[in-house]
Write a protein that holds these residues in place. Structure first.
Motif, mmCIF file in Angstrom:
data_model
loop_
_atom_site.group_PDB
_atom_site.id
_atom_site.type_symbol
_atom_site.label_atom_id
_atom_site.label_comp_id
_atom_site.label_asym_id
_atom_site.label_seq_id
_atom_site.Cartn_x
_atom_site.Cartn_y
_atom_site.Cartn_z
ATOM 1 N N ALA A 56 0.853 -1.359 -0.045
ATOM 2 C CA ALA A 56 -0.052 -0.078 0.007
ATOM 3 C C ALA A 56 0.845 1.042 0.011
ATOM 4 O O ALA A 56 0.520 2.353 -0.892
ATOM 5 C CB ALA A 56 -0.917 0.030 1.171
ATOM 6 N N ALA A 57 2.061 1.209 0.602
ATOM 7 C CA ALA A 57 2.853 2.530 0.710
ATOM 8 C C ALA A 57 3.446 2.667 -0.582
ATOM 9 O O ALA A 57 3.685 3.803 -1.003
ATOM 10 C CB ALA A 57 3.891 2.299 1.696
ATOM 11 N N ILE A 58 3.862 1.740 -1.181
ATOM 12 C CA ILE A 58 4.445 1.906 -2.625
ATOM 13 C C ILE A 58 3.350 2.320 -3.518
ATOM 14 O O ILE A 58 3.780 3.162 -4.511
ATOM 15 C CB ILE A 58 4.903 0.392 -3.004
ATOM 16 C CG1 ILE A 58 6.187 -0.225 -2.329
ATOM 17 C CG2 ILE A 58 5.260 0.281 -4.676
ATOM 18 C CD1 ILE A 58 6.731 -1.412 -2.643
ATOM 19 N N ILE A 59 2.182 1.803 -3.400
ATOM 20 C CA ILE A 59 1.207 2.392 -4.398
ATOM 21 C C ILE A 59 0.741 3.625 -4.116
ATOM 22 O O ILE A 59 0.580 4.520 -4.925
ATOM 23 C CB ILE A 59 -0.058 1.438 -4.453
ATOM 24 C CG1 ILE A 59 0.304 0.086 -4.916
ATOM 25 C CG2 ILE A 59 -1.196 2.152 -5.211
ATOM 26 C CD1 ILE A 59 -0.982 -0.928 -4.749
ATOM 27 N N LEU A 60 0.581 4.156 -2.851
ATOM 28 C CA LEU A 60 0.472 5.467 -2.622
ATOM 29 C C LEU A 60 1.546 6.495 -2.905
ATOM 30 O O LEU A 60 1.513 7.671 -3.435
ATOM 31 C CB LEU A 60 0.332 5.604 -1.035
ATOM 32 C CG LEU A 60 -1.103 5.165 -0.568
ATOM 33 C CD1 LEU A 60 -1.106 5.167 0.864
ATOM 34 C CD2 LEU A 60 -2.244 5.626 -1.270
ATOM 35 N N GLY A 61 2.917 5.997 -2.791
ATOM 36 C CA GLY A 61 3.978 6.685 -3.195
ATOM 37 C C GLY A 61 3.919 6.917 -4.740
ATOM 38 O O GLY A 61 4.347 8.027 -5.009
ATOM 39 N N ILE A 62 3.631 6.165 -5.323
ATOM 40 C CA ILE A 62 3.637 6.086 -6.914
ATOM 41 C C ILE A 62 2.421 7.236 -7.401
ATOM 42 O O ILE A 62 2.656 7.969 -8.248
ATOM 43 C CB ILE A 62 3.195 4.757 -7.517
ATOM 44 C CG1 ILE A 62 4.746 3.778 -7.519
ATOM 45 C CG2 ILE A 62 2.960 5.021 -9.263
ATOM 46 C CD1 ILE A 62 4.322 2.610 -7.940
ATOM 47 N N LEU A 63 1.403 7.017 -6.587
ATOM 48 C CA LEU A 63 0.186 8.115 -7.061
ATOM 49 C C LEU A 63 0.525 9.463 -6.558
ATOM 50 O O LEU A 63 0.147 10.432 -7.133
ATOM 51 C CB LEU A 63 -0.904 7.487 -6.201
ATOM 52 C CG LEU A 63 -1.583 6.316 -6.616
ATOM 53 C CD1 LEU A 63 -2.904 5.862 -5.898
ATOM 54 C CD2 LEU A 63 -1.984 6.400 -7.997
ATOM 55 N N ALA A 64 1.434 9.349 -5.430
ATOM 56 C CA ALA A 64 1.686 10.958 -4.939
ATOM 57 C C ALA A 64 2.746 11.415 -6.005
ATOM 58 O O ALA A 64 2.807 12.684 -6.232
ATOM 59 C CB ALA A 64 2.243 10.708 -3.529
ATOM 60 N N ALA A 65 3.583 10.649 -6.485
ATOM 61 C CA ALA A 65 4.756 11.026 -7.682
ATOM 62 C C ALA A 65 3.935 11.464 -8.491
ATOM 63 O O ALA A 65 4.268 12.541 -9.526
ATOM 64 C CB ALA A 65 5.751 10.165 -7.497
ATOM 65 N N LEU A 66 3.114 10.868 -9.084
ATOM 66 C CA LEU A 66 2.284 11.099 -10.384
ATOM 67 C C LEU A 66 1.583 12.347 -10.055
ATOM 68 O O LEU A 66 1.535 12.922 -11.105
ATOM 69 C CB LEU A 66 1.406 9.906 -10.652
ATOM 70 C CG LEU A 66 2.039 8.664 -11.242
ATOM 71 C CD1 LEU A 66 0.980 7.557 -11.426
ATOM 72 C CD2 LEU A 66 2.936 9.043 -12.466
#
Length: 69
Positions: A56-66
């Motif tokens: 979940a942290a990786i997915i949220l990090g990718i979404l935040a980066a995008l």
């Protein structure tokens, strides 16, 4: 005709065995104490922390980066 009777008798014996095994399973499940339930709860929490949490942290990090682009 005797083969049919033999098969019927075998089926009756198997049905009795199945019923006996079902009773044993029910007894074993009823003996399952609160300690075992507690251990299963702890195991589920650990799985959530160590497997689901990082994903979940990786997915949220990718979404935040995008979103930051």
């Amino acid at each position: 005709m005797s083969e049919q009777i033999d098969v019927t008798q075998e089926l009756a014996k198997l049905q009795q065995r199945v019923e006996h095994l079902e009773e044993r399973v029910e007894k074993a499940e009823s003996k399952q104490g609160p300690l075992r339930s507690f251990w299963e709860a702890i195991r589920s929490i650990l799985i959530g922390l160590f497997i689901v949490g990082p994903v979940a942290a990786i997915i949220l990090g990718i979404l935040a980066a995008l979103a930051g682009k």
